[in-house]
Design a protein around this motif. Sequence first.
Motif, mmCIF file in Angstrom:
data_model
loop_
_atom_site.group_PDB
_atom_site.id
_atom_site.type_symbol
_atom_site.label_atom_id
_atom_site.label_comp_id
_atom_site.label_asym_id
_atom_site.label_seq_id
_atom_site.Cartn_x
_atom_site.Cartn_y
_atom_site.Cartn_z
ATOM 1 N N TYR A 29 0.814 -1.217 0.000
ATOM 2 C CA TYR A 29 0.000 0.000 0.000
ATOM 3 C C TYR A 29 0.852 1.274 0.000
ATOM 4 C CZ TYR A 29 -3.898 -3.050 1.572
ATOM 5 O OH TYR A 29 -4.850 -4.027 1.698
ATOM 6 N N PRO A 92 -5.148 3.088 12.039
ATOM 7 C CA PRO A 92 -6.310 3.410 12.872
ATOM 8 C C PRO A 92 -7.083 2.174 13.340
ATOM 9 C CG PRO A 92 -6.263 4.804 10.920
ATOM 10 C CD PRO A 92 -5.198 3.765 10.731
ATOM 11 N N VAL A 216 -10.710 2.326 5.580
ATOM 12 C CA VAL A 216 -10.462 2.266 4.131
ATOM 13 C C VAL A 216 -11.349 1.177 3.505
ATOM 14 C CG1 VAL A 216 -8.707 1.806 2.362
ATOM 15 C CG2 VAL A 216 -8.071 3.034 4.444
ATOM 16 N N CYS A 304 -5.059 4.696 1.977
ATOM 17 C CA CYS A 304 -4.864 4.669 3.434
ATOM 18 C C CYS A 304 -3.956 5.849 3.771
ATOM 19 C CB CYS A 304 -4.218 3.357 3.845
ATOM 20 S SG CYS A 304 -3.740 3.348 5.578
HETATM 21 FE FE1 SF4 Z 1 -4.849 -0.001 8.812
HETATM 22 FE FE2 SF4 Z 1 -4.618 1.356 6.538
HETATM 23 FE FE3 SF4 Z 1 -4.580 -1.334 6.510
HETATM 24 FE FE4 SF4 Z 1 -6.822 -0.057 7.008
HETATM 25 S S1 SF4 Z 1 -5.656 0.017 5.095
HETATM 26 S S2 SF4 Z 1 -6.019 -1.768 8.162
HETATM 27 S S3 SF4 Z 1 -6.123 1.710 8.172
HETATM 28 S S4 SF4 Z 1 -3.066 0.020 7.471
#
Ligand code: SF4
Length: 353
Positions: A29, A92, A216, A304
């Motif tokens: 990500y 989060p 997200v 994210c």
């Molecule tokens: Fe955490 Fe971001 Fe993964 Fe969602 S996308 S679980 S907020 S790290």
Amino acid sequence: MNAQDTPERRIQTAKERLGNQLVILGHHYQRDEVIRFADFRGDSLKLARDAAGNRDAKFIIFCGVHFMAETAAILARPGQVVLFPEPEALCPLAEQADLLTVESAWRELGAILEVERDIVPVTYVNSEATLKAFCGIHGGSVCTSSNARGVLEWARGQRPKTFFFPDQHLGRNTGVRMGIPLERMPLWDPRQDLGGNDRENIKTAEILLWKGWCYVHQRFLPAHVLAARKAHPAVRVWVHLECTQEVVRLADDAGSTADIIRLVEDAPAGTRWAIGTEGNLVKRLAREHPDQEIHLLSPTPNNCMTMNKTTMESLARITDGLLRGECIHPIQVPQDVAEGARMALHRMLEVRS
Ligand code: SF4
Ligand code: 13P
């Protein structure tokens, strides 16, 4: 190298000078400008394995969110240092459960059940090290979205009930795949007495699901799946297991980040996708597979925010530090916490996924 050099040049110089003393890990990500410097890229399970398996590097720079770097630090060998470019990059979801609240829930459950005989605590890897240690000490394990089913099946073989935190959706979606009825997977709301349940609920529960979520993945809605199908009836809809059960039920299938990548890599040219996961990854997949049509499931970008905090500049600050002999933002985990967490992580790494 001098201060006027571009961040790109500064990172490259450090990689050249430090050679195999330095390894950079990057979660899928991460921004493109960061992931291109990663020696290993992966989902959280692969990166945990890469960190545990790397015996040469003295310095591991982890580009991801805090719990991932902390996991790498716990699995690192003595003398290895894990550096984290953006200390503010917290997940989060991971912040939705903490040790005090989980211990208090465990005590409440203890008034109804024999917890050490009846319940296995399992924490999603997206959690603080103290919760991993809690699981280690109480006979439980960690899981990721890639091995959640294997770990939950292992847990059911140990004791009749599982207490799963902090992501309700991963727990519920995995439980449904294992054939557990929804009514046997009550939600545990930490703001309510007995998590908002009555004693009977707790006694018949097979998996207790902590009321946590990823903002997200929870943003993907059933309406997005319906709209994608209406626009292109042949579209393949794939979503991450952190999406809600309603979305997963309407999708063609769901899986971990690694599953989604594998599926796209194996698909024939011309395949049209609507993918429900983090935006940076979906954009990258679209660019890397121009012979397929790959779209994000939602009409608006869905990145994210904390994964996005790490930039080329923040990575360059860490590599500059290493060239000056300084470790900037090292991850430190108290020894007792690390020992408990390691037990739970090793149980996870032993489960076949
Ligand atoms: Fe955490 Fe971001 Fe993964 Fe969602 S996308 S679980 S907020 S790290
Ligand atoms: P993966 O285990 O699929 O890498 O997921 C981590 C994560 O934070 C997903 O939101």
